[in-house]
Design a protein around this motif. Structure first.
Motif: not given
Lengths: 234, 409
Positions: A46-50, A175, A185, A187, A211-214
């Protein structure tokens, strides 16, 4: 979606119980906790596509810091590091190379994404380190004291604090897409490092365990990114 | 002695040479006096804002003058530019509703066009930038202020734009554009305003109530999603946005989304606790501003008594704090005006009226800026800077429109 998730969680639970029963629990070094080897639910639906696909991943056993590294601890490694005395217990905010150098100096290393996520959510695919329900008092949302001082002080399944909120935490990984992820993506690659756990300056969803963030490893700008190290078990 | 005179003359000449560009760079330099009547203060701060903060119609929240800043484009912190932009759009909309002066409507139209440009510059329909600059090169302030979310525009060559839009800027857009549509826009601009909200809010709805950035990920503060944990305030903002967009576009999908969030996900109950009252140190007047704008928009449009009652409960929780709030900040003053407009209660004591008369914009300060250089070092440059008076100007015309402020004040 829900029956599938329940089935995955049950499967992992059974496999992990077998592993745990077969493992001897070594004593962790001071300030660290033990994470047993085995499989766990990684990612989300349900989160971001990554964060997709949700998968069963596995790690070896390892130790991980109970708290984020503080300013005072970092200054032992780098005596030129400056901070105001009242912030000695605040989590340190540094670039990736400094975080990595600190980890090596301490005889440890930065966690992989898998290790970080397993330490944060255990084996059952929970949304937050303490479970699936959000509560403001479970999270460190201010900068006054950023180590284990949320009002309710909930720990992760293995006994880590502040893996949701406080400062983001560096991982060792670039990432990259998870195996089987088909959403492109630009990135992805070896330009950005992954940070995890959210900070006190983002919305509630960023403190989810999946949750992942780059971020550029040496140009963190105003992103508050800190350190939590792991140590291999000989 | 003659030698000293020579040095003095040289010093004066050098100072003059350095001062001249500064004088020219500061388009408007005339400030009101604190003792001036309110209407004069507003008039003069309005000139300062339109003269010094005008970025092709968008309004800068902060301007750094040369030599640290630039003559063109003007630079400063830009993450919150949509706040003063929407405040000036609302101000001129209220002003036009009073004066009927085409010049006021023209300024409002130009500000609205800048919001359209904030969308166009991203190259993605419905994706709105926080701010933009006309430049081909990255500017030094991009490295220092806010998250580094600057992009070179592919749709508008020669422009750079700042991404990672947040829930509060989302609120600025539906509040500003909604007010413009309601009070100022002619038929052509009503259509443009409706189309903008349709694209902007429609994109959020299509992404499961998330503000998503160019990279497809949810922005750091863009979470209104029913499947993700989010602040109670965000539930209120989303309901208000849907209500306004349905009202303006007439499209049933926004009404359906509004009722889906209420019926299935209980956003109407969730939003009641937008205001965190305890522990006391968690009270956040910055968040109150977004709640006030949302409640102002939604409570005037909602007709269901049960839902209105729930929004009133939210307002009451804010009032618990606002009734004793220090009357020192322009947004605080506006909270009380909104409360009066929504409830009809006469809450303006003589002391509070005096607080309105004493409203002030900003001082021009001098500060040393740490400017990153290409070799990785920093250079300290001393320059003048100024903040925004947009909230004060909006408060004035809002208060005039609703009969809270007397034109003679």
């Amino acid at each position: 979606m829900k029956p599938m998730k329940a089935f995955l969680s049950f499967l992992v639970l059974i496999i992990s119980l077998q592993n745990v029963i077969g493992q001897e629990k070594p004593s962790p070094p001071e300030g660290m906790v033990y994470v047993p080897a085995g499989e766990f639910v990684m990612g989300s639906t349900y989160g971001d596509p990554d964060e997709r696909p949700q998968q069963i991943a596995s790690t070896k056993a390892f130790f991980i810091d109970k708290y984020e590294v503080s300013n005072a601890e970092f200054a032992k490694f780098d005596p030129t590091f400056k901070f105001s005395p009242e912030k000695k217990n605040n989590a340190v905010i540094v670039t990736w190379s400094k975080a990595n150098a600190y980890a090596q100096w301490a005889g440890k290393r930065l966690p992989t994404e898998k290790e970080w996520e397993k330490a944060a959510r255990g084996i059952d695919g929970r949304v937050f380190p303490w479970g699936n329900t959000y509560d403001n008092t479970y999270v460190v949302w201010d900068q006054k004291e950023t180590r284990g001082t949320s009002i309710a002080k909930p720990a992760s399944p293995y006994g880590c604090y502040d893996m949701a909120g406080s400062v983001w935490e560096w991982t060792a990984d670039w990432y990259k897409p998870y195996p089987g992820n088909k959403v492109p993506m630009e990135q992805y690659g070896e330009t950005y490092k992954v940070m995890r756990g959210g900070s006190n300056f983002n919305n509630h969803s960023f403190i989810r365990t999946s949750q992942r963030y780059y971020v550029l490893p040496e140009k963190i700008h105003v992103y508050p990114v800190g350190i939590r190290c792991v140590k291999d078990i000989d | 002695m003659a030698m000293h005179k020579y040095h003095l003359l040289t010093l004066v000449t050098v100072c003059t040479i350095f001062a001249i560009p500064n004088i020219f760079a500061q388009k408007v330099n005339e400030f009101p006096k604190k003792t001036d009547p309110l209407y004069k203060k507003v008039e003069m701060f309005d000139r300062l804002m339109l003269g010094n903060h005008w970025n092709e119609g968008a309004i800068m929240q902060h301007v750094i003058f040369p030599p640290a800043g630039l003559e063109e484009p003007i630079v400063g912190s830009q993450a919150d530019c949509l706040d003063p932009t929407s405040e000036m759009l609302a101000a001129y909309s209220h002003k036009y509703a009073i004066t009927g002066d085409p010049k006021d409507r023209k300024i409002a139209n130009d500000i609205f066009e800048a919001i359209l440009k904030l969308e166009k510059v991203t190259g993605v329909e419905g994706l709105v930038a926080r701010s933009f600059n006309r430049t081909n090169e990255p500017l030094w302030h991009e490295e220092v202020f806010w998250y580094h979310e600057w992009h070179q525009s592919s749709s508008m060559p020669g422009y750079r734009w700042l991404g990672d839009l947040s829930a509060d800027k989302f609120t600025s857009i539906f509040y500003g554009v909604g007010t413009f549509w309601e009070l100022c826009a002619d038929a052509e601009y009503k259509e443009k305003a409706a189309a903008l909200l349709d694209r902007f809010i429609g994109r959020v709805v299509d992404n499961n109530f998330k503000l998503t950035d160019l990279d497809g990920k949810m922005t750091l503060w863009g979470n209104f999603c029913p499947n993700l944990p989010h602040q109670e305030l965000n539930s209120l903002e989303m309901l208000a946005a849907l209500k306004v967009t349905h009202h303006i576009t007439g499209k049933e999908r926004y009404n359906a989304a509004y009722h889906m969030l209420i019926d299935r996900y209980h956003y109407d109950d969730h939003q009641i606790n937008s205001k965190i009252l305890f522990p006391k140190e968690w009270r956040n007047v910055g968040d109150d501003y977004h709640a006030a704008r949302s409640l102002y928009m939604i409570m005037r449009l909602e007709t269901d008594p049960s839902l209105l009652n729930k929004y009133r409960m939210n307002l009451n929780r804010h009032w618990y704090d606002w009734k004793d709030i220090e009357f020192t900040w322009e947004s605080n003053i506006w909270f009380l005006m909104v409360y009066k407009v929504l409830t009809g209660e006469d809450i303006f004591t003589e002391e509070k009226k005096q607080g309105i008369k004493d409203m002030w914009g900003f001082e021009r300060n001098t500060k040393e800026f740490k400017i990153p250089q290409k070799d990785g070092s920093f250079k300290m440059v001393r320059s003048e800077e100024e903040r925004t008076a947009a909230a004060m100007i909006r408060n004035y015309w809002f208060g005039r429109y609703y009969g809270i402020i007397d034109e003679k004040w």
